[in-house]
Write an enzyme that holds these catalytic residues in place. Structure first.
Site, mmCIF file in Angstrom:
data_model
loop_
_atom_site.group_PDB
_atom_site.id
_atom_site.type_symbol
_atom_site.label_atom_id
_atom_site.label_comp_id
_atom_site.label_asym_id
_atom_site.label_seq_id
_atom_site.Cartn_x
_atom_site.Cartn_y
_atom_site.Cartn_z
ATOM 1 N N ARG A 1 0.839 -1.198 0.000
ATOM 2 C CA ARG A 1 0.000 0.000 0.000
ATOM 3 C C ARG A 1 0.878 1.254 0.000
ATOM 4 O O ARG A 1 1.956 1.249 0.618
ATOM 5 C CB ARG A 1 -0.850 -0.033 1.282
ATOM 6 N N THR B 1 -9.485 1.004 -9.437
ATOM 7 C CA THR B 1 -8.678 -0.117 -8.975
ATOM 8 C C THR B 1 -8.758 -1.288 -9.979
ATOM 9 O O THR B 1 -9.509 -1.226 -10.946
ATOM 10 C CB THR B 1 -9.160 -0.534 -7.558
ATOM 11 N N THR C 1 -4.030 -0.589 -7.266
ATOM 12 C CA THR C 1 -4.796 0.616 -7.568
ATOM 13 C C THR C 1 -3.959 1.872 -7.668
ATOM 14 O O THR C 1 -2.875 1.966 -7.086
ATOM 15 C CB THR C 1 -5.867 0.826 -6.466
ATOM 16 N N ASN D 1 -5.997 4.401 -7.017
ATOM 17 C CA ASN D 1 -7.155 4.958 -6.332
ATOM 18 C C ASN D 1 -8.195 5.397 -7.345
ATOM 19 O O ASN D 1 -8.969 4.595 -7.802
ATOM 20 C CB ASN D 1 -6.792 6.097 -5.372
ATOM 21 N N GLN E 1 -3.805 8.353 -3.875
ATOM 22 C CA GLN E 1 -4.198 7.514 -2.746
ATOM 23 C C GLN E 1 -4.370 8.304 -1.445
ATOM 24 O O GLN E 1 -5.017 7.824 -0.510
ATOM 25 C CB GLN E 1 -3.151 6.420 -2.545
ATOM 26 N N ASP F 1 -7.650 8.416 0.352
ATOM 27 C CA ASP F 1 -8.186 7.319 1.168
ATOM 28 C C ASP F 1 -7.974 7.559 2.661
ATOM 29 O O ASP F 1 -8.501 6.811 3.496
ATOM 30 C CB ASP F 1 -7.590 5.973 0.749
ATOM 31 N N SER G 1 -10.176 -0.422 1.134
ATOM 32 C CA SER G 1 -11.282 -1.394 1.119
ATOM 33 C C SER G 1 -10.924 -2.619 0.286
ATOM 34 O O SER G 1 -11.757 -3.521 0.109
ATOM 35 C CB SER G 1 -12.536 -0.765 0.513
ATOM 36 N N GLY H 1 -13.597 -1.209 -7.109
ATOM 37 C CA GLY H 1 -14.907 -0.638 -6.774
ATOM 38 C C GLY H 1 -14.908 0.206 -5.516
ATOM 39 O O GLY H 1 -15.976 0.447 -4.935
ATOM 40 N N GLY H 2 -13.738 0.645 -5.051
ATOM 41 C CA GLY H 2 -13.704 1.522 -3.873
ATOM 42 C C GLY H 2 -14.449 0.891 -2.713
ATOM 43 O O GLY H 2 -14.216 -0.269 -2.351
HETATM 44 N N1 GLY Z 1 -8.354 3.143 -3.223
HETATM 45 C C1 GLY Z 1 -9.356 2.204 -2.987
HETATM 46 C C2 GLY Z 1 -9.084 1.386 -1.775
HETATM 47 O O1 GLY Z 1 -7.933 1.181 -1.424
HETATM 48 O O2 GLY Z 1 -10.006 0.950 -1.136
#
Ligand code: GLY
Length: 563
Positions: free
Chosen positions: A99, A372, A390, A392, A411, A414, A444, A464-465
């Site tokens: 991440r 993503t 992703t 984002n 990102q 988030d 997510s 899909g966030g």
């Molecule tokens: N950027 C989407 C997630 O990490 O949930």
């Protein structure tokens, strides 16, 4: 070929026999040994080519990921981040966190003005929205631990694809057209994708090929140090960013223990913090476990109501408790404790819709479409890999660094830029997910592996966030509780609730009128307008005879390939 046909017929009959209804079953690609399902045909094929050369799912992961950077710049990236959950052929599970992190110079209120109000777009567009990228570190961490083929072999197909070019699909044409004005706005000029690209045109990514070659020749340092790093940092700093060479040099991917939990006879392993995915998924599944959902029927009013109420509570907890476990104490065990979950559902009633104001605090709105990307791999040895990665937002911050041939993530959005204020996915957060120097933002993303009777059953995930968690949830239930095949499940309509905004989001024109009428009578607000699709699931199911069935989401250009 003949053998495959017989197996296909057998498999179709097998699935059909399990169904009460006689509606035609949508069957995905079925293979004997190995499969890759990803957002683009080119990437799935490159992953499968690596498997054919004797590579493992981990080798294929690296090659597929890099191919997506070329073929799917919407989310495929070397400048973003992601998570991998795996299960080896011996049944060992694990997870990798690559991440993004907040830059060292990031501060809690960096997106607020002098009155403490959020400055619109600052965390989503432009150079200040960019988190320290983790993808390249992630790929090298995978290679170091599990790689069997040389990294050079794994990156070369992406270099060749970048030089040869990628043919634009109809869906890609539409996506580029939608965002083209933002590319010009953010970059102050036209860049590679601003070219009125049409279906069947070929886009060559020559600069990206050169960046890949530096990574091929210098390894991880080809990205985090030297020329690539200097171009990256200079570009962001010139455009208002705070990233430094030290940020890049310090970045490290982390091996994490994924969360493994039981739902009925299934053992589910999914990504843990800094992703909220596994915790929310576990909470929702445990909340609905006491109910007979098979009797209710998939997507029936009662089923939608029950999942909605479980989701409402899980997302309220997400907003309050969850953040980077390296920075905040998160009571993970308590959140998935059976007694806690039982108490959480104790005020649920079938008589009327719940109300998010009564479950917790906050207000809101805001949405986004499918961001993503996810891919699933099973190899001929029995290893399984589930990866979600992703930038984002669509094409991330829209910042395009021409000399590197790549978009850059946004990102930082988030994080909870201000408690109670929603991010681009309409998700609100709290102190646990506030910005801090070098902290990872809450995600997510829910790359997941399902086992049954000690054997691999399913590899699943989606973009899909905020809708990622509920899309994974519904696919697990579709297959394991409603006896669907993988493709049928992936194609099936989905719905979503996330506490705030307090409405059920339905894929348009997918739910029958009687279901919608009943939900409205109960007091639910329905939203069929926010997005045309919820998630884009790419998954693999191990069939009872050991074959693999792919589920490639028809909502995108997603493709299964294998042998
Ligand atoms: N950027 C989407 C997630 O990490 O949930």
């Amino acid at each position: 070929m003949k053998k495959l046909l017989v197996l296909l017929i057998f498999t179709t009959l097998f699935i059909q026999c399990k169904k009460e209804e006689s509606k035609p079953i949508e069957l995905g690609l079925v293979t004997d040994k190995a499969m890759v399902v990803s957002a683009r045909e080119e990437a799935s094929k490159i992953g499968v080519d690596i498997l054919r050369q004797g590579g493992t799912a981990f080798d294929a992961m690296i090659a597929t990921d890099l191919a997506l950077v070329v073929a799917y710049p919407f989310s495929g990236n070397i400048t973003g981040g992601g998570f991998m959950v795996y299960r080896t052929k011996d049944g060992k599970t694990g997870a990798l966190d690559y991440r993004e992190k907040a830059p060292i110079a990031a501060t809690r209120d960096m997106y607020l003005d002098e009155n403490g109000d959020v400055i619109i777009d600052l965390s989503t567009k432009g150079a200040l929205a960019v988190g320290v990228p983790g993808t390249v570190a992630g790929l090298f961490a995978v290679h170091e631990k599990f790689g069997t083929l040389p990294f050079k072999t794994l990156i070369q197909p992406a270099i060749d694809l970048a030089r040869k070019g990628v043919v634009v699909t109809k869906k890609q044409e539409a996506r580029i057209a939608e965002y083209e004005h933002l590319f010009t706005e953010v970059n102050g000029k036209k860049t590679l994708l601003n070219n009125g690209w049409k279906e069947n045109d070929t886009i060559k990514h020559l600069q990206l090929a050169t960046t890949f070659e530096r990574i091929r020749d210098h390894g991880k340092d080809g990205f985090y140090k030297g020329k690539t790093a200097e171009i990256f940092v200079n570009h962001l700093q010139k455009n208002g960013g705070i990233m430094t060479l030290e940020d890049l040099e310090k970045y490290e991917a982390k091996w994490r223990k994924p969360l493994t939990f039981q739902y009925k006879d299934l053992t589910i392993t999914s990504m843990t913090l800094p992703s909220s995915g596994s915790i929310c998924l576990a909470q929702i599944l445990k909340s609905i476990e006491p109910y007979d959902i098979v009797k209710m029927g998939q997507n029936s009013p009662k089923y939608v109501q029950l999942l909605t109420e479980a989701e409402r509570r899980a997302y309220a907890d997400r907003a309050h408790f969850l953040g980077d476990i390296d920075f905040v104490d998160v009571p993970v065990d308590s959140l998935i404790d059976a007694v806690y979950i039982k108490n959480r559902m104790s005020d649920f009633t079938w008589d009327k819709a719940g109300n998010s104001d009564d479950i917790s605090h906050g207000k809101i709105i805001g949405y986004e479409s499918e961001e993503t990307t996810h891919y699933s791999i099973v190899d001929q040895f029995g290893n399984a890999v589930s990866v979600t990665t992703t930038l984002n937002g669509a094409y991330g911050s829209k910042v395009y660094i021409e000399e590197l041939g790549t978009f850059v993530n946004n990102q930082m959005d988030d994080f909870s830029v201000k408690p109670g204020i929603p991010n681009m996915f309409g998700l609100v957060g709290n102190e646990a997910n506030s910005i801090a120097s070098e902290k990872r933002m809450l995600s997510s993303m829910t790359p997941t592996i399902v086992e049954q009777d000690g054997k691999l059953k399913m590899v699943v995930g989606t973009p899909g966030g905020s809708t990622i968690i509920t899309s994974v949830l519904q696919n697990i239930l579709n297959v394991t509780q409603f006896d669907m095949g993988m493709q049928e499940s992936v194609s099936s309509p989905r719905f979503h609730h996330q506490w705030l905004p307090d409405n059920i989001r339905l894929e348009p024109n997918s739910f029958d009128e009687a279901t919608k009428k009943r939900l409205l009578e109960l007091g639910y607000e329905l939203d069929e307008s926010a997005s045309t699709v919820i998630g884009k699931v790419d998954a693999i199911l191990v069939l009872p005879n050991g074959q693999l069935e792919g589920g490639a989401d028809p909502r995108g250009d997603d493709t299964a390939d294998g042998f």
